[in-house]
Design a protein around this motif. Structure first.
Motif: not given
Length: 343
Positions: A114-117, A147-148, A91-93
């Protein structure tokens, strides 16, 4: 003449500042008892749940209580999803370091995704993750699932942003111009309008399966009603959010739009004394809700893409006598279809 030309802009600034103060003391800081005057036609079966009242707890203690007592707002079954759509694994936030965005990241990472922050300042993402762990939002072992990603919605093109989605199939937009920079007159247009539209285009290019947009109460036909319409004193921010909503709806991406009420006053423990309610678009002109509740709702929408597909929800929280206790997915299923002032 010189005196008049000097005083005119000065008076204008003072006038606007006065209106902003009035807005803060009414819309954002209004007591939720305002909603007790709303007569509701409820077209759903109320779900059962227990209500816990917990006040004066530290943030860490509140978060540790979260798994065992969530005020009926449980996402335990969310990973399985509902309907035919599959729950995402990535998921992209966008806006991940904001007060709301960081909470959305926390709620999603607890679901095992898995979060793409994304933020314009990647170093700030690491600081945000450390703060979330310190405050007990999630175990430090889950920090590796965040993940940044460096994204600047003002400077990057849609293509540049799309290239950073790295296979994410769900997208959460939680960006917004900072009201702390009130005298940045073009902020809402650059961020809430053009910036948000860039994100929609990027998600379309990346073939995202589901887009969750955090908008605002008052976007739509209630834009000129009291008290929501006063938000437009912030340089037409509701007009800009309406443009972004329109772009998302016409993009062809399956979407869920959340329009929360005022989030400034309620703290994270607000959920233990007030239950979240979802209304259909253009139903409300006021109300409050905590950022944590909105984050939980956003996570539920992501993990259960069929529940709120191609829907717009207006979101507030009320005391139990006006709002029953239910899970977030049930809250979307049990959306209130009609609302009007009693009497």
């Amino acid at each position: 003449m010189a005196y008049s030309s000097y005083c005119a802009p000065r008076f204008y600034v003072l006038f606007i500042a006065g209106l902003v103060f009035f807005y803060v003391s009414t819309f954002k800081f209004q007591d939720n008892r305002l909603q007790s005057s709303i007569g509701l036609t409820r077209t759903r079966i109320l779900t059962k749940g227990s209500h816990g009242i917990h006040t004066k707890f530290s943030l860490r203690k509140i978060n540790r209580m979260g798994n065992s007592l969530r005020n009926g707002i449980s996402l335990r079954a969310a990973k399985e999803g509902t309907g035919n759509a599959k729950a995402p694994e990535k998921v992209f936030v966008a806006g991940a370091t904001g007060k709301l965005g960081s909470r959305i990241v926390a709620e999603l990472v607890k679901q095992g995704v898995e979060v793409y922050a994304a933020s314009r300042n990647p170093s700030r993402i690491q600081e945000t993750v450390q703060e979330l762990v310190r405050d007990g939002w999630f175990d430090s072992k889950l920090a590796g699932n965040i993940k940044a990603v460096a994204v600047d919605v003002e400077m990057d093109s849609p293509g540049q942003i799309a290239s950073k989605l790295s296979g994410c199939t769900a997208f959460v937009q939680a960006i917004g111009a900072s009201e702390a920079n009130f005298f940045d007159t073009t902020g809402p247009a650059r961020v809430d309008g053009d910036g948000a539209i860039k994100l929609v285009e990027a998600a379309k290019q990346a073939k995202v399966n589901h887009y969750v947009m955090i908008s605002s109460l008052g976007t739509g036909s209630k834009m000129f009603t009291w008290p929501a319409g006063i938000l437009n004193l912030f340089w037409g921010v509701l007009f800009q959010k309406a443009k972004a909503e329109k772009a998302l709806k016409s993009s062809g991406i399956p979407y869920t739009i959340l329009r929360p009420g005022g989030m400034e006053r309620p703290k994270d423990d607000f959920k233990y004394t007030h239950n979240l309610e979802c209304y259909t678009a253009d139903s409300l002109s006021g109300g409050v809700v905590s950022r944590r509740q909105v984050a939980e709702l956003a996570a539920a929408a992501v993990m259960n893409p069929d529940v709120g597909k191609d829907s717009t929800f207006e979101v507030i929280a009320q005391t139990p006598e006006f709002a029953p206790n239910r899970t977030m997915t049930d809250a979307m299923d049990a959306v209130i279809t009609e609302a009007g002032l009693a009497g």
